[in-house]
Write a protein that holds these residues in place. Structure first.
Motif, PDB file in Angstrom:
ATOM      1  N   SER A 183       4.257   2.257   9.815  1.00 51.13           N
ATOM      2  CA  SER A 183       3.940   2.158  11.235  1.00 51.13           C
ATOM      3  C   SER A 183       3.041   3.313  11.627  1.00 51.13           C
ATOM      4  CB  SER A 183       5.216   2.215  12.083  1.00 51.13           C
ATOM      5  OG  SER A 183       6.083   1.162  11.733  1.00 51.13           O
ATOM      6  N   VAL A 184       2.157   3.036  12.581  1.00 50.09           N
ATOM      7  CA  VAL A 184       1.326   4.076  13.175  1.00 50.09           C
ATOM      8  C   VAL A 184       1.586   4.080  14.677  1.00 50.09           C
ATOM      9  CG1 VAL A 184      -0.461   4.045  11.393  1.00 50.09           C
ATOM     10  CG2 VAL A 184      -0.671   2.532  13.365  1.00 50.09           C
ATOM     11  N   PHE A 187       3.077  -2.499   9.912  1.00 53.44           N
ATOM     12  CA  PHE A 187       2.401  -3.219   8.834  1.00 53.44           C
ATOM     13  C   PHE A 187       3.328  -3.434   7.648  1.00 53.44           C
ATOM     14  CE2 PHE A 187      -0.997  -0.820  10.942  1.00 53.44           C
ATOM     15  CZ  PHE A 187      -2.037  -1.716  11.009  1.00 53.44           C
ATOM     16  N   LYS A 188       3.011  -4.451   6.856  1.00 51.46           N
ATOM     17  CA  LYS A 188       3.631  -4.670   5.552  1.00 51.46           C
ATOM     18  C   LYS A 188       2.500  -4.941   4.566  1.00 51.46           C
ATOM     19  CE  LYS A 188       7.023  -7.350   3.026  1.00 51.46           C
ATOM     20  NZ  LYS A 188       8.088  -8.347   3.118  1.00 51.46           N
ATOM     21  N   ILE A 189       2.574  -4.319   3.387  1.00 54.51           N
ATOM     22  CA  ILE A 189       1.566  -4.576   2.359  1.00 54.51           C
ATOM     23  C   ILE A 189       1.886  -5.952   1.763  1.00 54.51           C
ATOM     24  CG2 ILE A 189       0.482  -3.779   0.232  1.00 54.51           C
ATOM     25  CD1 ILE A 189       0.179  -1.803   2.585  1.00 54.51           C
ATOM     26  N   SER A 190       1.005  -6.923   2.002  1.00 54.36           N
ATOM     27  CA  SER A 190       1.276  -8.312   1.609  1.00 54.36           C
ATOM     28  C   SER A 190       0.559  -8.732   0.326  1.00 54.36           C
ATOM     29  CB  SER A 190       0.905  -9.267   2.738  1.00 54.36           C
ATOM     30  OG  SER A 190      -0.467  -9.154   3.051  1.00 54.36           O
ATOM     31  N   ALA A 241      -3.918   7.898  11.689  1.00 56.92           N
ATOM     32  CA  ALA A 241      -2.895   8.244  12.679  1.00 56.92           C
ATOM     33  C   ALA A 241      -2.002   9.365  12.162  1.00 56.92           C
ATOM     34  CB  ALA A 241      -2.047   7.019  13.001  1.00 56.92           C
ATOM     35  N   LYS A 242      -1.981  10.492  12.867  1.00 59.10           N
ATOM     36  CA  LYS A 242      -1.091  11.585  12.493  1.00 59.10           C
ATOM     37  C   LYS A 242       0.365  11.146  12.595  1.00 59.10           C
ATOM     38  CE  LYS A 242      -4.171  15.285  13.993  1.00 59.10           C
ATOM     39  NZ  LYS A 242      -4.409  16.301  15.013  1.00 59.10           N
ATOM     40  N   LYS A 243       0.653  10.295  13.603  1.00 64.16           N
ATOM     41  CA  LYS A 243       2.019   9.781  13.769  1.00 64.16           C
ATOM     42  C   LYS A 243       2.155   8.525  12.898  1.00 64.16           C
ATOM     43  CE  LYS A 243       2.429  11.463  18.505  1.00 64.16           C
ATOM     44  NZ  LYS A 243       2.577  11.053  19.912  1.00 64.16           N
ATOM     45  N   PHE A 244       2.717   8.741  11.712  1.00 65.17           N
ATOM     46  CA  PHE A 244       2.802   7.704  10.677  1.00 65.17           C
ATOM     47  C   PHE A 244       4.199   7.746  10.081  1.00 65.17           C
ATOM     48  CE2 PHE A 244       2.715   7.134   6.052  1.00 65.17           C
ATOM     49  CZ  PHE A 244       2.169   5.872   5.921  1.00 65.17           C
ATOM     50  N   LYS A 245       4.768   6.570   9.835  1.00 67.43           N
ATOM     51  CA  LYS A 245       6.095   6.498   9.228  1.00 67.43           C
ATOM     52  C   LYS A 245       6.066   5.419   8.157  1.00 67.43           C
ATOM     53  CE  LYS A 245       9.355   4.380  11.458  1.00 67.43           C
ATOM     54  NZ  LYS A 245      10.306   3.979  12.485  1.00 67.43           N
ATOM     55  N   GLY A 246       6.639   5.704   6.984  1.00 67.10           N
ATOM     56  CA  GLY A 246       6.734   4.713   5.919  1.00 67.10           C
ATOM     57  C   GLY A 246       5.806   5.020   4.762  1.00 67.10           C
ATOM     58  N   LYS A 247       5.502   3.964   3.975  1.00 65.36           N
ATOM     59  CA  LYS A 247       4.616   4.081   2.818  1.00 65.36           C
ATOM     60  C   LYS A 247       3.599   2.954   2.871  1.00 65.36           C
ATOM     61  CE  LYS A 247       7.897   6.428  -0.053  1.00 65.36           C
ATOM     62  NZ  LYS A 247       8.570   6.571  -1.307  1.00 65.36           N
ATOM     63  N   ALA A 248       2.382   3.233   2.362  1.00 68.24           N
ATOM     64  CA  ALA A 248       1.285   2.265   2.491  1.00 68.24           C
ATOM     65  C   ALA A 248       0.517   2.080   1.183  1.00 68.24           C
ATOM     66  CB  ALA A 248       0.335   2.727   3.597  1.00 68.24           C
ATOM     67  N   ALA A 249       1.219   2.072   0.053  1.00 69.65           N
ATOM     68  CA  ALA A 249       0.512   2.026  -1.222  1.00 69.65           C
ATOM     69  C   ALA A 249       0.809   0.809  -2.082  1.00 69.65           C
ATOM     70  CB  ALA A 249       0.821   3.288  -2.026  1.00 69.65           C
ATOM     71  N   LYS A 250       2.051   0.320  -2.057  1.00 70.24           N
ATOM     72  CA  LYS A 250       2.469  -0.713  -3.000  1.00 70.24           C
ATOM     73  C   LYS A 250       2.862  -2.005  -2.283  1.00 70.24           C
ATOM     74  CE  LYS A 250       4.093   2.563  -6.394  1.00 70.24           C
ATOM     75  NZ  LYS A 250       4.960   3.685  -6.359  1.00 70.24           N
ATOM     76  N   LEU A 251       2.881  -3.093  -3.043  1.00 69.30           N
ATOM     77  CA  LEU A 251       3.295  -4.385  -2.505  1.00 69.30           C
ATOM     78  C   LEU A 251       4.654  -4.263  -1.829  1.00 69.30           C
ATOM     79  CD1 LEU A 251       2.488  -7.391  -2.344  1.00 69.30           C
ATOM     80  CD2 LEU A 251       3.807  -7.740  -4.437  1.00 69.30           C
TER      81      LEU A 251
END
Length: 147
Positions: free
Chosen positions: A46-47, A59-62, A31-41
Motif C-alpha cells: 500500500s502507498v 496493490f497485489k502483484i498479479s 511514496a515514502k509512506k509505504f507498507k508491504g512488499k512489492a517484488a514477488k508474485l
C-alpha cells in the motif's frame, strides 16, 4: 475505437533485473509512506499520501515474468481529490522490460486509466513526474525523490 491507457516508455542504464529491484523499492521513488512488499508474485503493498483521510492505494502483484514483466493489480483505493474515489480499483500497472544495447527499455502502462477517466490529467502528470523525475534517477544515479 478503444481509448488509450496511460503509458510512458523510458530507458535506464541498468539490467532488467536491477530495474525490477528498483521498481520494487516503491518507498525510494514514489511514496515514502509505504507498507508491504512489492517484488514477488502475490506480494501486497500500500502507498499513502497525506493524512489518514487522504489518498491510499492497495496493490497485489498479479503477474511476474522474471527479468521481463511485473503487474500490480489495484485491489482498493481512495483517490481523495476526485469524485470517484475508487477510480483506480481493478486497474493494473504493467511494467514490461526489454534489454537493448546494455540499457533497459521500460514500457509502463496503467491499464484502465484512460483520457475518459476523471483522474487522467492529474494521473498523467503524477506518473510522468514519479517515473521521469524519481524512478529514473533512482536507477541511474542511486537516489529517487519519493513524496
Amino acid at each position: 475505437m478503444k481509448p488509450q491507457d496511460f503509458n510512458l516508455t523510458f530507458n535506464v542504464k541498468a539490467s532488467p533485473n536491477e530495474v525490477l529491484e528498483k521498481i520494487a523499492q516503491v518507498n525510494n521513488w514514489w511514496a515514502k509512506k509505504f507498507k508491504g512488499k512489492a517484488a514477488k508474485l502475490n506480494d501486497e503493498f500500500s502507498v499513502y499520501f497525506g493524512g489518514p483521510e487522504d489518498t491510499f492505494v492497495d496493490f497485489k502483484i498479479s503477474e511476474v515474468i522474471p527479468g521481463k514483466k511485473i503487474v500490480w493489480l489495484v485491489t482498493d483505493c481512495n483517490l481523495h481529490w476526485i469524485n470517484d474515489k475508487k477510480e483506480w480499483q481493478n486497474t493494473e500497472v504493467v511494467w514490461t522490460l526489454t534489454e537493448k544495447d546494455g540499457k533497459t527499455q521500460v514500457d509502463f502502462v496503467h491499464k484502465g486509466v484512460t483520457p475518459e477517466c476523471e483522474c487522467y490529467d492529474s494521473c498523467e502528470a503524477g506518473w510522468t513526474h514519479h517515473l521521469r523525475d524519481s524512478l529514473i534517477k533512482l536507477v541511474d544515479e542511486g537516489k529517487g525523490f519519493p513524496e
